[in-house]
Write a protein that holds these residues in place. Structure first.
Motif, mmCIF file in Angstrom:
data_model
loop_
_atom_site.group_PDB
_atom_site.id
_atom_site.type_symbol
_atom_site.label_atom_id
_atom_site.label_comp_id
_atom_site.label_asym_id
_atom_site.label_seq_id
_atom_site.Cartn_x
_atom_site.Cartn_y
_atom_site.Cartn_z
ATOM 1 N N ALA A 128 46.832 48.477 46.158
ATOM 2 C CA ALA A 128 45.734 47.524 45.977
ATOM 3 C C ALA A 128 45.147 47.621 44.572
ATOM 4 C CB ALA A 128 44.652 47.771 47.021
ATOM 5 N N VAL A 129 45.072 48.842 44.030
ATOM 6 C CA VAL A 129 44.617 49.019 42.647
ATOM 7 C C VAL A 129 45.574 48.315 41.686
ATOM 8 C CG1 VAL A 129 44.321 50.706 40.794
ATOM 9 C CG2 VAL A 129 43.340 51.147 43.054
ATOM 10 N N LEU A 130 46.870 48.428 41.934
ATOM 11 C CA LEU A 130 47.850 47.768 41.073
ATOM 12 C C LEU A 130 47.743 46.254 41.181
ATOM 13 C CD1 LEU A 130 50.907 50.113 41.701
ATOM 14 C CD2 LEU A 130 49.600 49.893 39.569
ATOM 15 N N GLN A 131 47.474 45.760 42.368
ATOM 16 C CA GLN A 131 47.261 44.321 42.517
ATOM 17 C C GLN A 131 46.050 43.875 41.697
ATOM 18 O OE1 GLN A 131 45.750 42.939 46.260
ATOM 19 N NE2 GLN A 131 46.693 40.900 46.053
ATOM 20 N N SER A 132 44.984 44.659 41.781
ATOM 21 C CA SER A 132 43.794 44.336 41.004
ATOM 22 C C SER A 132 44.100 44.352 39.510
ATOM 23 C CB SER A 132 42.664 45.326 41.312
ATOM 24 O OG SER A 132 41.537 45.067 40.504
ATOM 25 N N ARG A 133 44.823 45.356 39.068
ATOM 26 C CA ARG A 133 45.151 45.463 37.645
ATOM 27 C C ARG A 133 45.975 44.258 37.189
ATOM 28 N NH1 ARG A 133 45.817 49.757 33.807
ATOM 29 N NH2 ARG A 133 45.245 51.303 35.375
ATOM 30 N N ALA A 134 46.909 43.816 38.021
ATOM 31 C CA ALA A 134 47.720 42.653 37.654
ATOM 32 C C ALA A 134 46.858 41.401 37.521
ATOM 33 C CB ALA A 134 48.826 42.445 38.691
ATOM 34 N N TYR A 135 45.904 41.233 38.433
ATOM 35 C CA TYR A 135 45.005 40.085 38.331
ATOM 36 C C TYR A 135 44.048 40.230 37.149
ATOM 37 C CZ TYR A 135 46.280 37.499 42.548
ATOM 38 O OH TYR A 135 46.942 36.723 43.479
ATOM 39 N N GLN A 136 43.606 41.467 36.859
ATOM 40 C CA GLN A 136 42.762 41.678 35.685
ATOM 41 C C GLN A 136 43.494 41.246 34.414
ATOM 42 O OE1 GLN A 136 41.366 45.783 35.479
ATOM 43 N NE2 GLN A 136 41.258 45.845 37.712
ATOM 44 N N LEU A 137 44.748 41.657 34.317
ATOM 45 C CA LEU A 137 45.538 41.305 33.140
ATOM 46 C C LEU A 137 45.732 39.794 33.062
ATOM 47 C CD1 LEU A 137 47.175 42.125 30.690
ATOM 48 C CD2 LEU A 137 49.133 42.503 32.196
ATOM 49 N N THR A 138 45.975 39.175 34.198
ATOM 50 C CA THR A 138 46.123 37.719 34.231
ATOM 51 C C THR A 138 44.863 37.040 33.715
ATOM 52 O OG1 THR A 138 47.662 37.825 36.093
ATOM 53 C CG2 THR A 138 46.530 35.737 35.737
ATOM 54 N N ALA A 139 43.704 37.521 34.182
ATOM 55 C CA ALA A 139 42.438 36.935 33.726
ATOM 56 C C ALA A 139 42.269 37.108 32.221
ATOM 57 C CB ALA A 139 41.270 37.575 34.472
ATOM 58 N N SER A 140 42.499 38.320 31.723
ATOM 59 C CA SER A 140 42.320 38.579 30.295
ATOM 60 C C SER A 140 43.259 37.717 29.454
ATOM 61 C CB SER A 140 42.581 40.056 29.989
ATOM 62 O OG SER A 140 41.579 40.871 30.563
ATOM 63 N N LEU A 141 44.488 37.568 29.907
ATOM 64 C CA LEU A 141 45.456 36.760 29.174
ATOM 65 C C LEU A 141 45.022 35.294 29.150
ATOM 66 C CD1 LEU A 141 49.292 37.138 29.460
ATOM 67 C CD2 LEU A 141 48.248 34.896 29.255
ATOM 68 N N LEU A 182 39.358 32.423 38.408
ATOM 69 C CA LEU A 182 39.959 32.653 39.720
ATOM 70 C C LEU A 182 40.671 33.996 39.767
ATOM 71 C CD1 LEU A 182 40.898 31.708 42.544
ATOM 72 C CD2 LEU A 182 42.801 30.533 41.408
ATOM 73 N N ALA A 183 41.438 34.294 38.715
ATOM 74 C CA ALA A 183 42.158 35.572 38.671
ATOM 75 C C ALA A 183 41.185 36.743 38.638
ATOM 76 C CB ALA A 183 43.071 35.612 37.448
ATOM 77 N N ALA A 184 40.081 36.606 37.917
ATOM 78 C CA ALA A 184 39.087 37.682 37.860
ATOM 79 C C ALA A 184 38.472 37.935 39.230
ATOM 80 C CB ALA A 184 37.995 37.323 36.854
ATOM 81 N N GLU A 185 38.182 36.890 39.950
ATOM 82 C CA GLU A 185 37.613 37.045 41.294
ATOM 83 C C GLU A 185 38.606 37.727 42.231
ATOM 84 O OE1 GLU A 185 34.648 36.533 42.281
ATOM 85 O OE2 GLU A 185 33.754 35.335 40.667
ATOM 86 N N ARG A 186 39.883 37.358 42.124
ATOM 87 C CA ARG A 186 40.899 37.998 42.964
ATOM 88 C C ARG A 186 41.072 39.468 42.588
ATOM 89 N NH1 ARG A 186 45.719 33.396 43.363
ATOM 90 N NH2 ARG A 186 44.508 31.852 44.550
ATOM 91 N N ALA A 187 40.934 39.764 41.304
ATOM 92 C CA ALA A 187 41.015 41.163 40.869
ATOM 93 C C ALA A 187 39.906 41.985 41.506
ATOM 94 C CB ALA A 187 40.918 41.238 39.346
ATOM 95 N N LEU A 188 38.703 41.429 41.572
ATOM 96 C CA LEU A 188 37.582 42.158 42.155
ATOM 97 C C LEU A 188 37.758 42.351 43.659
ATOM 98 C CD1 LEU A 188 34.870 43.498 41.673
ATOM 99 C CD2 LEU A 188 33.777 41.262 42.008
ATOM 100 N N ILE A 189 38.260 41.344 44.336
ATOM 101 C CA ILE A 189 38.499 41.459 45.777
ATOM 102 C C ILE A 189 39.504 42.577 46.063
ATOM 103 C CG2 ILE A 189 39.499 40.283 47.783
ATOM 104 C CD1 ILE A 189 38.330 37.658 46.625
ATOM 105 N N ALA A 190 40.597 42.597 45.300
ATOM 106 C CA ALA A 190 41.618 43.635 45.486
ATOM 107 C C ALA A 190 41.046 45.013 45.174
ATOM 108 C CB ALA A 190 42.832 43.345 44.611
#
Length: 395
Positions: free
Chosen positions: A145-158, A172-180
């Motif tokens: 789940a941490v890795l899922q969050s990190r992937a969404y964090q990176l998506t948001a930053s990009l 949207l990606a940032a919100e999904r990162a926080l949920i994960a």
């Protein structure tokens, strides 16, 4: 003052690289006066005298403010791989597979390294499949789940790199990162994801909300983050830094200066605990705090102080940071130099940023800066013309 003329003044002010405060000083007026002028709210001013002064300050013929429509900015599109990443956020995630956590970690780290090296399209190319597999794998363990969050964090930053073109999917990606992250219960992941949510608020121009949210999150998570070593301290410090940026959203006021300074001081306190041993691809440490101070000064309409602060930063310390952070700082110093009429310095920094990270200079906001510099220089030389051409700007 009709609204069309106000829009033209705003357009040419932006083309000349002036902030509203800069233009106000040229006109002998306040920033609020410029806001009213551009918004069409200064009906009582002598129209002709205001227009003559504005045209002189902007170095354009008076007729351009009276008759010319504001030219439309060039149409920009997302790079194909980035557009595909956006599309992947809206496709069913059942396309993914449950994979070994170590395999997922390796792929996420590759994307993070591509990001830090400013190979944004390479990261965007791999992220859709990483996100799909992370979604299916996240239910198997907290680490996944941490890795899922990190992937969404990176998506948001990009995606935040591309401004308004990708703002909504980035949020949207940032919100999904926080949920994960919250599902994992990991404080570092929660703090890191919250930072992307705060950045989403900044991109939505909700600066005060971003600052409050980042500060509140930092205070709530601080005990856990301080116990988490370098990764926790880096996350904590970065929350304070994004809060400092958010505090500048209302322009240069005593309250904004005080709030931004307080957040920078808190970040520096954390940085002194940690040193330069940055973690989690943040480049956080005393040097990054100093770079943010430059950015904050610029956002507070004090380009001269920003340029002076930048000169006091150890260049060797900056060169030890990741390419993405170095390139962003060079773009910031280029903006400060353009606003303080040091156009050769601005060009030098943009060319160095391009050497380090061509894809950073290709971002819409940086292309806009190059266009402004092209307008400001009376006779652009081959280096500036070449840079503009590589940015896709007309000669």
């Amino acid at each position: 003052m009709e609204t069309g003329i106000g829009r033209r003044i705003a357009y040419w002010r932006d083309r000349r690289g002036f902030t509203q405060s800069d233009f106000g000083r040229l006109m002998g007026q306040s920033r609020r006066w410029v806001q009213d002028l551009e918004g069409g709210h200064r009906q009582t001013d002598p129209r002709l005298s205001v227009l003559e002064r504005a045209a002189e300050a902007l170095r354009i013929p008076l007729e351009r403010l009276v008759t010319d429509p504001a030219p439309e900015p060039p149409v920009q599109n997302l790079p194909a791989d980035v557009a595909a990443l956006v599309d992947s956020l809206h496709t069913p995630t059942r396309a993914g597979n449950v994979v070994a956590t170590e395999d997922l970690k390796r792929r996420v780290m590759f994307c993070c390294q591509a990001w830090e090296s400013c190979h944004y399209t390479a990261a965007a190319r791999d992220l859709p499949s990483v996100l799909a597999d992370a979604h299916r794998t996240a239910v198997t363990s907290g680490e996944a789940a941490v890795l899922q969050s990190r992937a969404y964090q990176l998506t948001a930053s990009l995606l935040f790199k591309y401004g308004d073109l990708a703002r909504t999917p980035a949020v949207l990606a940032a919100e999904r990162a926080l949920i994960a992250a919250e599902s994992s219960g990991d404080a570092v992941a929660i703090g890191a994801a919250a930072r992307r949510v705060a950045r989403g608020l900044l991109h939505q121009r909700r600066h005060a909300a971003a600052s409050d949210y980042a500060t509140t999150t930092a205070e709530a998570l601080r005990p856990d983050l301080e116990r988490a070593g370098a990764a926790g301290l880096s996350t904590l410090g970065m929350l304070y830094l994004v809060a400092a940026v958010g505090a500048t959203g209302g322009g240069r006021t005593p309250q904004a200066v005080s709030a931004a300074t307080d957040r920078l001081d808190e970040a520096n306190e954390v940085a002194q605990q940690q040193g330069e041993a940055a973690a989690d691809f943040t480049s956080f440490g005393p040097t990054n705090v100093a770079l943010h101070q430059v950015d904050v000064l610029l956002r507070l309409d004090d380009a001269w102080s920003a340029a002076e602060a930048a000169q006091g930063i150890d260049r060797a310390a900056v060169s030890s940071l990741g390419r993405e952070r170095q390139a962003r700082h060079l773009v910031t110093t280029a903006r400060a130099s353009a606003l303080t009429r040091r156009r050769e310095d601005a060009l030098r920094d943009l060319l160095e940023a391009e050497r380090l990270a061509p894809q950073e200079v290709a971002r819409p906001s940086v292309v806009q800066l190059v266009g402004q510099l092209l307008e400001l220089v009376p006779s652009p030389g081959p280096e500036l013309r070449g840079l503009a051409q590589r940015c896709g700007l007309p000669e």
